[in-house]
Design a protein around this motif. Structure first.
Motif, mmCIF file in Angstrom:
data_model
loop_
_atom_site.group_PDB
_atom_site.id
_atom_site.type_symbol
_atom_site.label_atom_id
_atom_site.label_comp_id
_atom_site.label_asym_id
_atom_site.label_seq_id
_atom_site.Cartn_x
_atom_site.Cartn_y
_atom_site.Cartn_z
ATOM 1 N N ALA B 88 0.857 -1.181 0.000
ATOM 2 C CA ALA B 88 0.000 0.000 0.000
ATOM 3 C C ALA B 88 0.894 1.231 0.000
ATOM 4 N N ALA B 89 0.243 2.379 -0.099
ATOM 5 C CA ALA B 89 0.943 3.644 0.110
ATOM 6 C C ALA B 89 0.663 4.096 1.534
ATOM 7 N N TYR B 90 1.711 4.443 2.238
ATOM 8 C CA TYR B 90 1.580 4.881 3.626
ATOM 9 C C TYR B 90 1.930 6.365 3.673
ATOM 10 N N PHE B 91 0.987 7.148 4.162
ATOM 11 C CA PHE B 91 1.174 8.586 4.218
ATOM 12 C C PHE B 91 1.268 9.054 5.656
ATOM 13 N N CYS B 92 2.137 10.004 5.848
ATOM 14 C CA CYS B 92 2.289 10.667 7.128
ATOM 15 C C CYS B 92 1.799 12.099 6.964
ATOM 16 N N ALA B 93 1.173 12.601 8.009
ATOM 17 C CA ALA B 93 0.761 13.998 8.028
ATOM 18 C C ALA B 93 1.172 14.588 9.371
ATOM 19 N N SER B 94 1.374 15.891 9.387
ATOM 20 C CA SER B 94 1.694 16.542 10.649
ATOM 21 C C SER B 94 0.845 17.799 10.811
ATOM 22 N N SER B 95 0.650 18.190 12.049
ATOM 23 C CA SER B 95 -0.080 19.415 12.340
ATOM 24 C C SER B 95 0.566 20.095 13.532
ATOM 25 N N PRO B 96 0.382 21.408 13.637
ATOM 26 C CA PRO B 96 1.009 22.130 14.742
ATOM 27 C C PRO B 96 0.273 21.884 16.044
ATOM 28 N N PRO B 97 0.888 22.223 17.175
ATOM 29 C CA PRO B 97 0.189 22.091 18.456
ATOM 30 C C PRO B 97 -0.980 23.061 18.523
ATOM 31 N N GLY B 98 -1.879 22.794 19.427
ATOM 32 C CA GLY B 98 -3.065 23.626 19.548
ATOM 33 C C GLY B 98 -4.196 23.046 18.739
ATOM 34 N N THR B 99 -5.134 23.879 18.397
ATOM 35 C CA THR B 99 -6.334 23.369 17.733
ATOM 36 C C THR B 99 -6.449 23.874 16.305
ATOM 37 N N ILE B 100 -5.335 24.245 15.699
ATOM 38 C CA ILE B 100 -5.392 24.676 14.302
ATOM 39 C C ILE B 100 -5.803 23.480 13.451
ATOM 40 N N PRO B 101 -6.924 23.547 12.792
ATOM 41 C CA PRO B 101 -7.451 22.364 12.098
ATOM 42 C C PRO B 101 -6.874 22.212 10.699
ATOM 43 N N GLU B 102 -5.660 21.790 10.620
ATOM 44 C CA GLU B 102 -5.065 21.551 9.310
ATOM 45 C C GLU B 102 -3.923 20.560 9.445
#
Lengths: 114, 114
Positions: B88-102
Motif C-alpha cells: 500500500a501507500a503509507y502517508f504521514c501527516a503533521s499538524s502544529p500544536p493547539g487546535t489549528i485544524p489543518e
C-alpha cells in the motif's frame, strides 16, 4: 462516528467545462470539512476547508465548495476546468472539537480531456 | 520551511521481512498521523501520535504494526513479518500544536511486498 461518501468514483469532463464533485458526510456532532487533491504518485494537498462562517469557501485555483448543513453535503465545483486539474480528489471530515484524525471518502478521479 | 518528509519513497520487502517507514514532520509540528491507502481506496487512519505519546491507535492492526514518535528524531511506522496485503501507500501527516485544524501530508512511502 463520522463517515464520508463520494458517490462518483470517476468524473470525465472536457476542458473548459464546469464540474461538480459530490461529497456527503454523516456525523452526530459538528465537523470541519476538507477537500484534498492528489496528483499521481504524490501526497495530498489541501485544496480548501470549511471551519465556520461563510458556507462558501474558495481555493486560489478556482475551485469552490459549499457547506450545506441540512443536506450534510460539501460539494466541490469549478466553473471551467483545465487539463492540469486531472487528479484524485478526496473529501474529508474531522471533529470540530480539536483537530484529530481525518475520515476520508473513497475519492473521485477527475479526468479532463481536451 | 521544508514540508513533511517521508523516506523511503519506495520500499520493496519480501514476505516475512520487516518494513520501517520514517516521517519527519514540518518544523514546529508536534502531532503526527499515519494513514494507509490501499489500491483504488481512500486513505484510512492508522495512528495519531504526539511526541513520545500515542494518542489514538484505533486504526492500527492489532498485530505486526507499531508506531513511535520519539523525543528526538522522526516518527517510525514499523511493520513486522510483512505479508502481501500490507502492500500500500503509507502517508504521514503533521499538524502544529493547539487546535489549528489543518494537516500537511508527505509524499508517501509505497510499500511493495513480494
Amino acid at each position: 462516528a463520522q463517515s464520508v461518501t463520494q458517490l462518483d468514483s470517476q468524473v470525465p469532463v472536457f476542458e473548459e467545462a464546469p464540474v461538480e464533485l459530490r461529497c456527503n458526510y454523516s456525523s452526530s456532532v459538528s465537523v470541519y470539512l476538507f477537500w484534498y487533491v492528489q496528483y499521481p504518485n504524490q501526497g495530498l494537498q489541501l485544496l480548501l476547508k470549511y471551519l465556520s462562517g461563510s458556507t462558501l469557501v474558495e481555493s486560489i485555483n478556482g475551485f469552490e465548495a459549499e457547506f450545506n448543513k441540512s443536506q450534510t453535503s460539501f460539494h466541490l465545483r469549478k466553473p471551467s476546468v483545465h487539463i492540469s486539474d486531472t487528479a484524485e480528489y478526496f473529501c474529508a471530515v474531522t471533529l470540530n472539537t480539536g483537530f484529530q484524525k481525518l475520515v476520508f471518502g473513497t475519492g473521485t478521479r477527475l479526468l479532463v480531456s481536451p | 520551511n521544508a514540508g513533511v518528509m517521508q523516506n523511503p519513497r519506495h520500499l520493496v520487502r519480501r514476505r516475512g521481512q520487516e518494513a520501517r517507514l520514517r516521517c519527519s514532520p514540518m518544523k514546529g509540528h508536534s502531532h503526527v498521523y499515519w494513514y494507509r491507502q490501499l489500491p483504488e481506496e481512500g486513505l484510512k487512519f492508522m495512528v495519531y501520535l504526539q511526541k513520545e505519546n500515542i494518542i489514538d491507535e484505533s486504526g492500527m492492526p492489532k498485530e505486526r504494526f507499531s508506531a513511535e514518535f520519539p523525543k528526538e528524531g522522526p516518527s517510525i511506522l514499523r511493520i513486522q513479518q510483512v505479508v502481501r496485503g500490507d502492500s500500500a501507500a503509507y502517508f504521514c501527516a503533521s499538524s502544529p500544536p493547539g487546535t489549528i485544524p489543518e494537516a500537511f501530508f508527505g509524499q508517501g512511502t509505497r510499500l511493495t511486498v513480494v
